[in-house]
Design an enzyme around this catalytic site. Structure first.
Site, PDB file in Angstrom:
ATOM      1  CE1 TYR A  36      -3.661   2.536   0.697  1.00  0.00           C
ATOM      2  CE2 TYR A  36      -2.437   3.183   2.651  1.00  0.00           C
ATOM      3  CZ  TYR A  36      -3.465   3.401   1.758  1.00  0.00           C
ATOM      4  OH  TYR A  36      -4.295   4.496   1.924  1.00  0.00           O
ATOM      5  CG  ASP A  94       5.750   3.527   0.942  1.00  0.00           C
ATOM      6  OD1 ASP A  94       6.091   4.073   2.013  1.00  0.00           O
ATOM      7  OD2 ASP A  94       4.574   3.461   0.547  1.00  0.00           O
ATOM      8  CE  LYS A 142       1.662   4.802   8.117  1.00  0.00           C
ATOM      9  NZ  LYS A 142       0.409   4.300   8.536  1.00  0.00           N
TER      10      LYS A 142
END
Ligand SMILES: Cc1ncc(COP(=O)(O)O)c(C=O)c1O
Length: 435
Positions: free
Chosen positions: A149, A244, A272
């Site tokens: 994702y 990512d 994050k």
């Protein structure tokens, strides 16, 4: 529970009200707890390794805000840095010294990060990096991996793991056929399948984007040689390799997954853990690629809230804490290992097939006997048993990810008390789960 106000309204009633005014009652799908058959929690406070719901119930929290809470919830050092920054004004919309310092710090510590641009979310970082790769190569098609994702940009909502998979919506309506046609989907950990994707596109591949340790089909480590193989194929064909590291950045070590695994991409994404709970993400990498970004170059990307002063302050405070405590990754490893080992033992005692996959402080308890190496493996895991386990744990004050396909996260605030309480709950909960 310390200071949180207790709302007398029952959670079910509140959720029912929410569904009237918000799609599905939540502002991000996985918060609805749909796949585990439980009403969503309404959280009013988060501190350290614990969260409290509106009825004052305390939970050991293994979700960690889906990754940002690497240093635990509500770290006072981060909260006061944000408070101090707020006193100078919430938003300038202009350049500011602290963002320069933060960019310098990141460039100095992250392998391959020669230039960096701050954005507000991981979604934006992924979309922007792919735009740069397409501009640099003059090619359209990207390769992504099933189960990985990269946010909800149209090009990525194709076999996107976790949230989408949980809902059983592998391809979102609203994504045009043309956009989907510009995305080739390969099997994670399968270089032959990557070769198939490369061979299928006559004009060449613009970029390969990958979670170096997958976190959105549950925790799936890269097989030995997989990332090196991607690097080699990208270098050979002129494609841009994008890591990512929105989850893995700073979580898997001071230099993220790239540093830990020794493979440097052309571009990488951070988010994050970087912001310690405040909204910030970043993309960056090779100087010649980042030179294409406006205003230095022609690739447009901008943001009213980009490099938000409060998020920059939170990120600075986060990096200060990481720098002060270089042994924290070793401690995370110990805590995570104890948790993973204990869960596996409890499952053996209960005769429940359960396999804990873990890299550093990322972990998943798959209700499966066989190793999970790709989305094809993950998709075969029967979801009902995990849902029963989740509910049984929740009833005992332990909050697991509300989906088999989301990672659990250990923070520096988790220690022996949280692990012990979790393992006690797991022994009782697994006894209730049908083998
Ligand atoms: C690996 C990865 N990339 C990108 C994103 C998107 O980040 P955001 O939710 O900040 O848009 C996520 C979010 O979970 C993620 O796990």
């Amino acid at each position: 529970m310390s200071t949180a106000r207790v709302d007398a309204t029952a959670p079910e009633a509140l959720f029912e009200r929410a569904t009237r005014v918000t799609p599905g009652g939540v502002h991000s799908p996985v918060r609805a707890f749909g796949s585990v058959g439980a009403p969503p929690l309404m959280i009013v406070e988060a501190k350290g390794a614990r969260v409290w719901d509106q009825d004052g119930r305390e939970y050991v929290d293994w979700i960690g805000a889906w990754g940002p809470a690497l240093l635990g919830h509500g770290r006072p050092e981060i909260a006061s840095a944000v408070g101090r920054a707020a006193e100078n004004g919430l938003l300038f919309g202009l350049a500011s010294p602290d963002e320069v310092r933060l960019a310098e710090r990141l460039v100095a510590r992250v392998p391959g990060l020669e230039q960096v641009r701050f954005v507000t979310s991981g979604t934006e970082a992924a979309m922007s990096a792919v735009r740069v790769a397409r501009a640099a190569t003059g090619r359209s098609v990207i390769v992504k991996f099933a189960g990985c994702y990269h946010g909800h940009g149209d090009s990525f909502l194709i076999r996107a793991g976790s949230g989408a998979a949980t809902l059983g919506v592998p391809d979102s309506p609203g994504v045009t056929a043309a956009t989907a046609g510009d995305t080739q989907v390969a099997r994670f950990n399968d270089l032959a399948d990557v070769d198939r994707c490369f061979a299928a596109v006559a004009g060449g591949i613009a970029a390969v984007i990958v979670e170096p340790v997958a976190g959105n089909m549950g925790c799936v480590p890269p097989a030995p040689g997989f990332l090196e193989g991607l690097q080699e194929r990208c270098a050979r064909s002129g494609a841009v390799l994008i890591f990512d590291e929105i989850i893995t950045g700073f979580r898997l070590g001071p230099e993220g997954a790239a540093g830990r695994l020794g493979v440097t991409p052309d571009l990488l994404l951070l988010g994050k853990a970087l912001g310690g709970g405040m909204p910030i993400a970043a993309y960056g990498g090779r100087r010649d690629l980042m030179a294409l970004v406006a205003p230095g170059g022609p690739v447009y990307q901008a943001g009213t809230y980009a490099a938000h002063p409060l998020s920059i302050a939170a990120a600075q405070a986060t990096l200060d804490l990481l720098d002060l405590d270089p042994s924290l990754w070793a401690r995370l490893e110990v805590t995570a290992d104890r948790l993973a080992g204990g869960l596996a033992e409890a499952a053996i005692e209960a005769h429940v097939p359960l396999r804990v996959q873990r890299v550093g402080s990322m972990w998943t308890a798959f209700m499966a006997a066989q190793p999970i190496r790709s989305w094809d493996d993950a998709a075969t895991v029967e979801p009902r048993r995990y849902a029963a386990f989740f509910r049984a744990m929740l009833g005992r004050g332990v909050l697991l990810p509300p989906s088999q396909f989301e990672c659990g996260f250990v923070s520096t605030a988790h220690g022996d008390p949280e692990v012990t309480r979790t393992l006690e709950a797991a022994r009782a909960a697994l006894a209730e789960v049908e083998a």
